[in-house]
Design a protein around this motif. Sequence first.
Motif, PDB file in Angstrom:
ATOM      1  N   ARG A 140      28.870 -27.478 -55.814  1.00 53.54           N
ATOM      2  CA  ARG A 140      27.742 -27.912 -56.481  1.00 53.54           C
ATOM      3  C   ARG A 140      27.823 -29.647 -56.890  1.00 53.54           C
ATOM      4  O   ARG A 140      26.699 -30.127 -56.439  1.00 53.54           O
ATOM      5  CB  ARG A 140      27.432 -27.131 -57.667  1.00 53.54           C
ATOM      6  CG  ARG A 140      27.091 -25.523 -57.294  1.00 53.54           C
ATOM      7  CD  ARG A 140      26.470 -24.909 -58.368  1.00 53.54           C
ATOM      8  NE  ARG A 140      27.269 -24.921 -59.585  1.00 53.54           N
ATOM      9  CZ  ARG A 140      28.199 -24.069 -59.893  1.00 53.54           C
ATOM     10  NH1 ARG A 140      28.518 -22.956 -59.248  1.00 53.54           N
ATOM     11  NH2 ARG A 140      28.655 -24.311 -61.103  1.00 53.54           N
ATOM     12  N   CYS A 144      24.930 -32.161 -54.544  1.00 52.93           N
ATOM     13  CA  CYS A 144      24.012 -33.125 -55.247  1.00 52.93           C
ATOM     14  C   CYS A 144      24.072 -34.385 -55.142  1.00 52.93           C
ATOM     15  O   CYS A 144      24.995 -34.905 -55.447  1.00 52.93           O
ATOM     16  CB  CYS A 144      23.999 -32.674 -56.670  1.00 52.93           C
ATOM     17  SG  CYS A 144      22.672 -33.127 -57.785  1.00 52.93           S
ATOM     18  N   ALA A 168      20.119 -27.386 -54.249  1.00 52.96           N
ATOM     19  CA  ALA A 168      21.550 -27.701 -54.248  1.00 52.96           C
ATOM     20  C   ALA A 168      21.718 -29.232 -53.752  1.00 52.96           C
ATOM     21  O   ALA A 168      22.618 -29.743 -54.278  1.00 52.96           O
ATOM     22  CB  ALA A 168      22.208 -26.927 -53.194  1.00 52.96           C
ATOM     23  N   TYR A 206      26.499 -34.095 -62.628  1.00 52.73           N
ATOM     24  CA  TYR A 206      26.643 -33.829 -60.984  1.00 52.73           C
ATOM     25  C   TYR A 206      27.003 -35.262 -60.310  1.00 52.73           C
ATOM     26  O   TYR A 206      27.240 -35.328 -59.304  1.00 52.73           O
ATOM     27  CB  TYR A 206      25.201 -33.562 -60.524  1.00 52.73           C
ATOM     28  CG  TYR A 206      25.003 -31.959 -60.620  1.00 52.73           C
ATOM     29  CD1 TYR A 206      25.502 -31.016 -60.079  1.00 52.73           C
ATOM     30  CD2 TYR A 206      24.030 -31.777 -61.904  1.00 52.73           C
ATOM     31  CE1 TYR A 206      25.113 -29.619 -60.572  1.00 52.73           C
ATOM     32  CE2 TYR A 206      23.887 -30.577 -62.373  1.00 52.73           C
ATOM     33  CZ  TYR A 206      24.246 -29.443 -61.710  1.00 52.73           C
ATOM     34  OH  TYR A 206      24.061 -28.114 -62.058  1.00 52.73           O
TER      35      TYR A 206
END
Length: 402
Positions: A140, A144, A168, A206
């Motif tokens: 993930r 991103c 996503a 992220y």
Amino acid sequence: ASALGFMSTTLAHRAPARYDALTSMRRASSRHASTAPRRAYGRVSARDSDDAFNTFVPRRRRSKRTLSDDDEGHSVRTSERRREDDDDDDDGVGIIDDAALVASLRPVYEDERALADAKAAARERDAAAYRVRQAARDARVEACTHVIVVEGGADIRAVRIKANVSKASAKVVAIRHRGAFARANTGEMDVKSERMDEIERLSVKYAAPIVVLFDADSAGRQLRNAFLKRFPLAEHAFMGAHASSAKVDGKWHAVGNVGVEHAEGEDILQAIARARVACVHRHEFTRESLATWGLVAEDANADVWAPFGGVVNRRRLVGEYLGVGDCDARQLLRQMNLFFTADEVREALDALPGRGEPIPPKMTDGFADRARRRDKDDNQDDDNDDDDKKNDTELGQKLLNL
């Protein structure tokens, strides 16, 4: 007799003091008593206040037990009858004592080595599950690429649906979510620090850069300045008013209203792809440059640009085309040095109207919606005038008939 009289007099004098003490203690206890037990246990009665000072002490209300007749006609409680029926249904079948129940639930291993092997297998299963979860988290994070910040929920839907940006590939956040929209002491638009902290946590989680995508108006420019102070390395995406204007009248906005929600998907993707970091120390453009382009003028040169719409309208149109909204000379000069190249400024200048051409009206900062409401009110006034004329005509005809 004198002794009894003295004692009665003493008690009579002490009674008010004792009454005052008990009253004050009762009031103090009542002030600190919570109202939650009252809601939890329902109505209260006098039996619930049986302490020394007659204050409220919540009690758990017992469930009502009704009496019913058994098979032989005797009155028994319902709970006892239910317990007797359960005992009759069991008939001793399937009853297991405590020792047998514990022994049946306890895993049986042949020796300590088997127990150690079972524990090692359990640890290996837990470690394998953790590796799977960690791999999913890494996937993930790798997928991103951006944390896109917009103004409202309509802008999120435009980025998700029109631009087809998946959850996503990017995290899209609205700064107006949960009331996180404020004004600074200067009266300009600002973002609460709590919302800024949430955006920063997403960017760190992220490992993705922050992309700011706001409307091409004054509020968007002010919010962009707030992000510039908190996140100097954030990337800024711009869409001019020509690319983010409403083409038709909608339920909430009129035609010409400027906002990210009105832009096409290709324009949104292009703006995100061309996002750039602010260059704080660049001074490529000067006030003399603005004067040369007809965006600022002294009193002696004010009439020179009047056939082209005047410096005020020209400066507004350049700011709207670049995506920073209506600015004064100082604000426009700062925005140009922070974000735009010479080619982008030249493109905005080429889009200005020529000599004698009509000047497009201002549609940013809610001007389009206010114009629609004004037209609607004017039409309503015209309809009312027509109705008044019609009523006057009918009334005159009736008077002539009389």
